[in-house]
Structures are given as C-alpha cells and as structure tokens.
Scaffold this motif. Sequence first.
Motif, PDB file in Angstrom:
ATOM      1  N   MET A  26       0.787  -1.234   0.000  1.00  0.00           N
ATOM      2  CA  MET A  26       0.000   0.000   0.000  1.00  0.00           C
ATOM      3  C   MET A  26       0.823   1.291   0.000  1.00  0.00           C
ATOM      4  SD  MET A  26      -3.255   1.107   2.385  1.00  0.00           S
ATOM      5  CE  MET A  26      -2.332   1.385   3.897  1.00  0.00           C
ATOM      6  N   PRO A  27       1.873   1.429   0.838  1.00  0.00           N
ATOM      7  CA  PRO A  27       2.603   2.706   0.871  1.00  0.00           C
ATOM      8  C   PRO A  27       3.245   3.107  -0.453  1.00  0.00           C
ATOM      9  CG  PRO A  27       3.169   1.355   2.775  1.00  0.00           C
ATOM     10  CD  PRO A  27       2.410   0.482   1.835  1.00  0.00           C
ATOM     11  N   MET A  28       3.378   2.149  -1.362  1.00  0.00           N
ATOM     12  CA  MET A  28       4.020   2.446  -2.643  1.00  0.00           C
ATOM     13  C   MET A  28       3.066   3.042  -3.670  1.00  0.00           C
ATOM     14  SD  MET A  28       6.629  -0.780  -3.063  1.00  0.00           S
ATOM     15  CE  MET A  28       5.696  -2.061  -2.235  1.00  0.00           C
ATOM     16  N   SER A  29       1.776   3.198  -3.291  1.00  0.00           N
ATOM     17  CA  SER A  29       0.801   3.647  -4.287  1.00  0.00           C
ATOM     18  C   SER A  29      -0.163   4.733  -3.823  1.00  0.00           C
ATOM     19  CB  SER A  29      -0.012   2.451  -4.791  1.00  0.00           C
ATOM     20  OG  SER A  29       0.794   1.602  -5.580  1.00  0.00           O
ATOM     21  N   LEU A  30      -0.106   5.134  -2.565  1.00  0.00           N
ATOM     22  CA  LEU A  30      -0.992   6.205  -2.101  1.00  0.00           C
ATOM     23  C   LEU A  30      -0.471   7.558  -2.569  1.00  0.00           C
ATOM     24  CD1 LEU A  30      -1.929   4.992   1.489  1.00  0.00           C
ATOM     25  CD2 LEU A  30      -3.019   4.484  -0.697  1.00  0.00           C
ATOM     26  N   THR A  56      -1.520  -6.707  -1.752  1.00  0.00           N
ATOM     27  CA  THR A  56      -1.932  -5.494  -2.437  1.00  0.00           C
ATOM     28  C   THR A  56      -3.461  -5.418  -2.462  1.00  0.00           C
ATOM     29  OG1 THR A  56      -1.709  -4.228  -4.496  1.00  0.00           O
ATOM     30  CG2 THR A  56      -1.800  -6.618  -4.709  1.00  0.00           C
ATOM     31  N   ALA A  57      -4.008  -4.509  -3.249  1.00  0.00           N
ATOM     32  CA  ALA A  57      -5.460  -4.370  -3.416  1.00  0.00           C
ATOM     33  C   ALA A  57      -5.723  -3.513  -4.635  1.00  0.00           C
ATOM     34  CB  ALA A  57      -6.101  -3.722  -2.185  1.00  0.00           C
ATOM     35  N   ASP A  58      -6.903  -3.697  -5.222  1.00  0.00           N
ATOM     36  CA  ASP A  58      -7.255  -2.843  -6.355  1.00  0.00           C
ATOM     37  C   ASP A  58      -7.331  -1.379  -5.932  1.00  0.00           C
ATOM     38  OD1 ASP A  58      -9.605  -2.923  -4.838  1.00  0.00           O
ATOM     39  OD2 ASP A  58     -10.910  -3.479  -6.502  1.00  0.00           O
ATOM     40  N   ALA A  59      -7.636  -1.138  -4.630  1.00  0.00           N
ATOM     41  CA  ALA A  59      -7.820   0.222  -4.121  1.00  0.00           C
ATOM     42  C   ALA A  59      -6.542   0.858  -3.594  1.00  0.00           C
ATOM     43  CB  ALA A  59      -8.884   0.219  -3.018  1.00  0.00           C
ATOM     44  N   TYR A  60      -5.408   0.195  -3.735  1.00  0.00           N
ATOM     45  CA  TYR A  60      -4.142   0.823  -3.336  1.00  0.00           C
ATOM     46  C   TYR A  60      -3.698   1.721  -4.485  1.00  0.00           C
ATOM     47  CZ  TYR A  60      -3.925  -2.417   0.618  1.00  0.00           C
ATOM     48  OH  TYR A  60      -4.191  -3.113   1.775  1.00  0.00           O
ATOM     49  N   CYS A  61      -4.174   2.959  -4.402  1.00  0.00           N
ATOM     50  CA  CYS A  61      -4.002   3.934  -5.469  1.00  0.00           C
ATOM     51  C   CYS A  61      -4.310   5.306  -4.885  1.00  0.00           C
ATOM     52  CB  CYS A  61      -4.955   3.621  -6.626  1.00  0.00           C
ATOM     53  SG  CYS A  61      -6.702   3.523  -6.117  1.00  0.00           S
ATOM     54  N   SER A 215      -1.742  -3.400   9.234  1.00  0.00           N
ATOM     55  CA  SER A 215      -1.243  -2.366  10.143  1.00  0.00           C
ATOM     56  C   SER A 215      -0.579  -2.991  11.371  1.00  0.00           C
ATOM     57  CB  SER A 215      -2.378  -1.434  10.572  1.00  0.00           C
ATOM     58  OG  SER A 215      -1.893  -0.262  11.192  1.00  0.00           O
ATOM     59  N   PRO A 216       0.350  -3.945  11.187  1.00  0.00           N
ATOM     60  CA  PRO A 216       0.934  -4.663  12.319  1.00  0.00           C
ATOM     61  C   PRO A 216       1.755  -3.788  13.258  1.00  0.00           C
ATOM     62  CG  PRO A 216       2.140  -5.151  10.318  1.00  0.00           C
ATOM     63  CD  PRO A 216       0.908  -4.409   9.904  1.00  0.00           C
ATOM     64  N   LEU A 217       2.172  -2.616  12.775  1.00  0.00           N
ATOM     65  CA  LEU A 217       2.940  -1.704  13.631  1.00  0.00           C
ATOM     66  C   LEU A 217       2.094  -0.531  14.116  1.00  0.00           C
ATOM     67  CD1 LEU A 217       6.304  -1.706  11.638  1.00  0.00           C
ATOM     68  CD2 LEU A 217       5.773  -2.945  13.750  1.00  0.00           C
ATOM     69  N   GLY A 218       0.801  -0.564  13.814  1.00  0.00           N
ATOM     70  CA  GLY A 218      -0.101   0.432  14.368  1.00  0.00           C
ATOM     71  C   GLY A 218      -0.357   1.650  13.517  1.00  0.00           C
ATOM     72  N   GLY A 219       0.164   1.671  12.280  1.00  0.00           N
ATOM     73  CA  GLY A 219      -0.065   2.847  11.440  1.00  0.00           C
ATOM     74  C   GLY A 219       0.981   3.920  11.676  1.00  0.00           C
ATOM     75  N   SER A 220       0.958   4.946  10.841  1.00  0.00           N
ATOM     76  CA  SER A 220       2.024   5.951  10.852  1.00  0.00           C
ATOM     77  C   SER A 220       2.177   6.656  12.195  1.00  0.00           C
ATOM     78  CB  SER A 220       1.767   6.992   9.750  1.00  0.00           C
ATOM     79  OG  SER A 220       0.492   7.584   9.915  1.00  0.00           O
ATOM     80  N   ARG A 221       1.070   6.961  12.869  1.00  0.00           N
ATOM     81  CA  ARG A 221       1.182   7.683  14.145  1.00  0.00           C
ATOM     82  C   ARG A 221       1.799   6.787  15.208  1.00  0.00           C
ATOM     83  NH1 ARG A 221      -1.814   8.479  18.808  1.00  0.00           N
ATOM     84  NH2 ARG A 221      -3.520   7.122  18.111  1.00  0.00           N
ATOM     85  N   ARG A 222       1.327   5.562  15.308  1.00  0.00           N
ATOM     86  CA  ARG A 222       1.849   4.646  16.318  1.00  0.00           C
ATOM     87  C   ARG A 222       3.300   4.274  16.045  1.00  0.00           C
ATOM     88  NH1 ARG A 222      -1.140   4.860  20.897  1.00  0.00           N
ATOM     89  NH2 ARG A 222      -3.278   4.135  20.612  1.00  0.00           N
ATOM     90  N   ILE A 261       1.976  -8.467   7.625  1.00  0.00           N
ATOM     91  CA  ILE A 261       2.205  -7.858   6.312  1.00  0.00           C
ATOM     92  C   ILE A 261       2.581  -6.377   6.481  1.00  0.00           C
ATOM     93  CG2 ILE A 261       0.876  -9.411   4.841  1.00  0.00           C
ATOM     94  CD1 ILE A 261      -1.536  -7.637   5.251  1.00  0.00           C
ATOM     95  N   PRO A 262       3.767  -6.096   7.054  1.00  0.00           N
ATOM     96  CA  PRO A 262       4.165  -4.701   7.221  1.00  0.00           C
ATOM     97  C   PRO A 262       4.330  -4.000   5.870  1.00  0.00           C
ATOM     98  CG  PRO A 262       6.039  -6.156   7.572  1.00  0.00           C
ATOM     99  CD  PRO A 262       4.820  -7.031   7.479  1.00  0.00           C
ATOM    100  N   GLY A 263       3.812  -2.801   5.778  1.00  0.00           N
ATOM    101  CA  GLY A 263       3.975  -2.024   4.557  1.00  0.00           C
ATOM    102  C   GLY A 263       5.382  -1.463   4.456  1.00  0.00           C
ATOM    103  N   ALA A 264       5.821  -1.217   3.244  1.00  0.00           N
ATOM    104  CA  ALA A 264       7.150  -0.636   3.038  1.00  0.00           C
ATOM    105  C   ALA A 264       7.157   0.142   1.732  1.00  0.00           C
ATOM    106  CB  ALA A 264       8.222  -1.731   2.997  1.00  0.00           C
TER     107      ALA A 264
END
Length: 295
Positions: A26-30, A56-61, A215-222, A261-264
């Motif tokens: 996901m982080p590679m496509s937002l 991934t997902a069709d909505a990762y864009c 979101s295994p690490l809690g998202g950007s804020r966490r 599935i940690p994002g990178a």
Amino acid sequence: METTVRETRQLGKTETRLFAIALGGMPMSLSSRPPESQGVATIHKALDLGVNLIDTADAYCQDESDKHHNEKLIHKALEQYSGDTSHVLVATKGGLMRPNGSWTRNGSPQHLRETIRASYEALGGEKPIDLWQYHAPDPEYTIADSLTPAKEAVQAGLIRFVGVSNFSVEQIKQAREVVEIVSVQNQYNPWHRQPETDGVLEYCEAEGLTFLPWSPLGGSRRVSELKNVKAIADLAHQKGVSVYALVLAWLLAKSPCILPIPGASKPESIEDSVRSAQVKLTDAEFRTIDQATVS
C-alpha cells in the motif's frame, strides 16, 4: 523457555508455505507514494530476502482514476526481477472504492466481477490471482451475494485461493458456506488487540486459517511513538534490533497462524522487518511487549 519463530508459515490448509513476513504494498501507491523506481527496488529487496507473499489491493491507489496502480507496480517489479519468482504469491483485494481519495465499500456482485477481472489483467492476465480477498463486508449486500463472484472466478480459473478481510467470526462462517476460505486479514497490533477478544484469532487457529494482520505496527502515528515506549525500546536495544522488528517478532510469537504484512516503500524498511523472523523471545520478554502497550 525461548520462543523461536519458524521462518515459514502454511497458507491455510493448502500445501503452500510462505516466509513468515510478507510485504505490504500500500505505501508504494498512495498519494505519498515514492518514485516508481524506488517501489520496484523495494519489491526486489523483499524478494532477495526470501519474502514470497506480497499483499496489495485494487484500491491501493490515489483515487478511482488511478485504480489498480499497486497491482500493476508489483507485476512490473516481478517481470523485471532477475531471479525465480515462480514461488511468489501476490495477494490482492477487491471491494473498496477510492472516490476523491476517500475509502468506501462496494460489495456489489457486478462490481466485484468487474474488479476481479481487472485485477487479473493488472497482475499479468496469464495465471490465476494467487489469493483474492474480499476487502471489507458491505452491509448493502449479503456475504453470499458478494462472494459468489469469487466462487465463480475460482471455477473460471481467474482465482486460485480466496480470503476475507475485516470480517467477524460469524461473517467468516458465512463466507465459508459460499467458497473455501484460506485466510483472514484483520487489523492487529499492540494497540489494537480486538482479534484476541472477538474470537477471530482463536477461530483461525482452530480452523487452520492464516491470519494476516494489517497495520501490524499500528499505522504511521503509532510507528512514530514506538521508540518512546520504554519497555519496548529497552528490549529492542538489548537484542540489537529495531523496535519495529521486535513488535513483528511479538506478533509472530502470538500464534503459528499469524503472518504479518508490514507495509514498506523503501528497501531498508522491508529489510528491517524481515529481521523479525530471526528474533527469539523468552516468555518474560514476550510478556514485557504484551503488557507495554496495554492501557
């Protein structure tokens, strides 16, 4: 007693074994996406390290005009990779829309038929989608109605395995009446423990389903706060790993059915995440992490 993480995990009750850490695309496509070359390099680094599940997902864009961006990026990276990719699985999802960059649910059977076909094409159109997941249940449609297109796609050779995401135990049971389910992808991290109390994690263990924590690490804020959790920071320092790798190791130790599935979006990020598969935790260390974020 020490807990040693097995480096591979079984996908549901299939014969497919996966490395214990996956790559979240996901982080590679937002909207904050990195240059494409950096995204490709990140995927290649993951493959170099033995990662063989990319989520991934069709909505990762960015929005609806950009739909399937991440799937196309992953396919391009796999095409350009010099090594063997025959053992690599790409897990995608369908059922969310991105109007003007927001997130909305769409469980319309017609929409899902169309997006499954579009995902199949975005991922190369030459072999079945390895794992297709219904992204989130839409209350406007029954689970049976929304998953019938997935069942049809399995029969038509467009999908190999099916999973669900953001589902309760009751919804998982309903899904399994329609089509075979191999995985469940729900939010789970030190601050979001719902799978421990709502029965989903226990159900996955009992039924042989793979649990994929998003979101295994809690998202950007966490993530930015992790270094400030003294118990975790101190233990990570003792073990010579990052706080992020330590938390992923804690998740892996929670259950043999868990595959984070940690994002990178940078090669060094997935490299750090992969180190978690080598981390050994004693019972006391596991409890330290377990209790450090309980409010």
